[in-house]
Design a protein around this motif. Structure first.
Motif, mmCIF file in Angstrom:
data_model
loop_
_atom_site.group_PDB
_atom_site.id
_atom_site.type_symbol
_atom_site.label_atom_id
_atom_site.label_comp_id
_atom_site.label_asym_id
_atom_site.label_seq_id
_atom_site.Cartn_x
_atom_site.Cartn_y
_atom_site.Cartn_z
ATOM 1 N N VAL A 129 0.865 -1.183 0.000
ATOM 2 C CA VAL A 129 0.000 0.000 0.000
ATOM 3 C C VAL A 129 0.899 1.229 0.000
ATOM 4 N N LEU B 153 -2.466 5.495 1.734
ATOM 5 C CA LEU B 153 -3.893 5.298 1.997
ATOM 6 C C LEU B 153 -4.231 5.972 3.320
ATOM 7 N N VAL C 198 -12.344 0.506 0.200
ATOM 8 C CA VAL C 198 -10.984 0.207 -0.244
ATOM 9 C C VAL C 198 -11.064 -1.094 -1.040
ATOM 10 N N VAL D 192 -4.040 -1.772 -3.785
ATOM 11 C CA VAL D 192 -5.262 -0.971 -3.765
ATOM 12 C C VAL D 192 -5.576 -0.521 -5.182
ATOM 13 N N HIS E 50 -10.115 3.600 -4.019
ATOM 14 C CA HIS E 50 -10.523 4.051 -2.694
ATOM 15 C C HIS E 50 -11.499 5.195 -2.905
#
Length: 565
Positions: free
Chosen positions: A347, A350, A535, A542, A545
């Motif tokens: 990630v 985020l 998400v 990812v 989002h």
């Protein structure tokens, strides 16, 4: 020094007063055994020469025999107490360490393996003080016999030394071989236990599939290897016993032969020859250490396995506290992932806004549970950082971290004497004392109704509370609601609920009066649609989002819920 040997020495040092008691009884008993041949020899010479002090020496013999019996009895009692104390202390250390390691412990060792190491292996390692003290105590009569023989005739000492050297070589080889074999035996024991625990966990599935016989064969498949290790242990013990058994009479015969020649030359008396023969027996009695050496070998092998568990790194905590609500950078309960990397998840950036409801969706294996575990610090990333209200999670004080975050699992383990205690577990002490907190949390989780119908309500013992999967999940949800002050993490924690109950719980989540951030691992479309943002994970990354209605325009996102590619 190996980790197992260090643990053995630590067990001896920290076994309370019992090793000292063992040492005192062993040394005193050995001293009495050393004195007995001399006293008997003087008694024999007294009878032969009709000396008046013969009765005194005979009485001394009786006193010495009584002392030997008393020391032996006290030693038996001290050995049992020493083993129990050392095993209990070591087992407690392992339990605390495993709990300190957290979920990483079960990723390294299967549950059954951990149970074996924390139970059976700690018990075997706890016998180290008894075995080590017993083996070392046998050196006392051996050294005493050498000194006594030297005082009688140095030629006899040289004969005994040669025999003792051979016995030590046998014991050294036996210790090495038995440690290796015992380690293999204990390893197979752990494997069987791990298979058994797996089978017990799937007992209903096995019964429904009618595969009990097949599963029994799978669990017991390592028995052939266990038997092979057991036979190796028996052969090693038998071989060493035969070797020592051959050396001991040879040593005694050699000492008697040399002593007989010295007696014929007038250099020894009959009493001195008898005493020399007894001292030869005491000196060669080091061969009886086989039992202690075997116990020490098993303790070393077990300690090595226990040391592997104690070597797992525990979760480290900092000393920082979370900022107050007014000091939080983006609202209470803001979660940030910055450059997080670990196997199965990556990630880059985020941010989950404080007070929001965020659903985490994705196919099986996409990394949803990993993301949830990182947010609650049930796992730490290999790289990057996870922050709560601007503070990296590893820098938070342990109590502060657990007070701030509540976590609900798909299959919760309910710990507590009563239902109410299981819900209040881990909550702030002051809040747990508040009679309204637990019922309020249970009401939010739609658990208050069935709990009040139990015979004792919230005071019903957990052992007397049969629960369905959905009821167990609701109590797990209530526990999470009663805990986290800033963040609630729900990892598929509503999967066993019916549609109506799941909707009611979902409404309680979205309308949380405490304004906590909620991170929900979701599989149902309704859960994602009620969230503020979603998400979307795929292969540990990812892909999106955003609010659910925006992501819904993407056919690949829709496919997550439709079960098509």
């Amino acid at each position: 020094m190996r980790a197992g040997d260090r643990l053995v020495m630590d067990a001896v040092r920290r076994s309370g007063p019992w090793p000292a008691v063992l040492a005192v009884t062993a040394i005193t008993g050995a001293a009495a055994e050393l004195a007995l041949p001399y006293a008997v020899g003087r008694t024999v010479d007294g009878f032969v020469s009709a000396r008046p002090e013969t009765a005194s020496w005979l009485a001394a013999c009786a006193v010495i025999v009584a002392a030997i019996m008393l020391c032996e009895s006290a030693g038996v009692w001290a050995r049992g107490a020493s083993s129990a104390y050392a095993a209990a202390r070591l087992r407690l250390s392992v339990l605390r360490h495993v709990l300190g390691v957290g979920p990483a412990a079960t990723r390294r060792f299967p549950e059954g393996e951990l149970v074996t190491r924390a139970g059976l292996n700690t018990e075997e390692a706890g016998r180290a003080p008894e075995s080590l003290t017993g083996a070392l105590a046998l050196l006392v009569p051996t050294l005493g016999a050498l000194v006594a023989l030297t005082l009688i005739d140095p030629v006899l000492t040289a004969t005994l030394v040669a025999g003792i050297a051979l016995i030590l070589l046998v014991l050294r080889a036996f210790l090495r071989a038995t440690t290796t074999i015992a380690g293999g035996y204990q390893e197979v024991q752990g494997e069987i236990a791990a298979r058994l625990v797996d089978a017990l966990g799937g007992a209903r599935t096995i019964a429904a599939a009618g595969t009990a016989d097949r599963e029994t064969r799978r669990v017991l498949a390592p028995m052939d290897r266990l038997r092979a290790h057991g036979m190796e242990l028996w052969r090693a013990n038998a071989t060493a016993g035969v070797q020592a058994g051959l050396i001991v009479p040879l040593v005694e015969v050699a000492v008697l032969a040399v002593g007989g020649l010295r007696l014929a030359a007038g250099e020894l008396t009959i009493g001195e020859l008898y005493a020399a023969a007894r001292y030869a027996v005491l000196g060669a009695a080091l061969s009886t250490a086989l039992g202690h050496i075997g116990g020490l070998a098993r303790a070393r092998a077990a300690a090595e396995r226990v040391a592997e568990v104690l070597g797992l790194p525990t979760t480290r905590y900092g000393t920082h506290e979370l900022p107050s609500t007014s000091g939080a950078p983006a609202g209470l309960g803001t979660v940030e992932f910055r450059g997080v990397t670990m196997p199965g998840l990556a990630v880059d950036e985020l941010v989950i806004a404080g007070g929001s409801v965020t659903a985490v969706v994705g196919r099986s294996g996409s990394g949803k549970s990993l993301l949830a575990a990182l947010a609650a610090r049930l796992a730490d990333p290999a790289g990057g950082a996870v922050l709560l209200d601007g503070v990296p999670l590893p820098e938070l004080d342990r109590a502060e971290l657990r007070r701030a975050i509540g976590y609900a699992f798909e299959r919760p383990v309910l710990v507590g004497d009563t239902v109410g205690a299981a819900i209040g577990l881990g909550a702030d002490d002051q809040e747990a004392d508040d009679q309204e907190v637990v019922p309020a949390a249970a009401t939010a989780a739609c658990a208050d109704g069935f709990i009040r119908r139990l015979p004792g309500g919230y005071a019903t013992p957990m052992a007397d509370t049969p629960l369905s999967g959905g009821e167990r999940q609701r109590i797990g949800l209530a526990r999470a609601f009663a805990q986290g002050e800033r963040l609630l993490v729900l990892d598929d924690a509503t999967s066993s609920l019916d549609t109506v109950t799941e909707r009611q719980v979902g409404n309680a989540l979205t309308a949380d009066p405490r304004g906590r951030t909620r991170l929900i691992v979701a599989h149902r479309l309704t859960t994602a649609s009620r969230a503020d943002r979603v998400v979307w994970l795929e292969d540990g990354r990812v892909l999106g989002h955003a609010p659910h209605h925006e992501l819904w325009a993407n056919p690949h996102y829709r496919a997550v819920f439709q079960g098509v590619s």
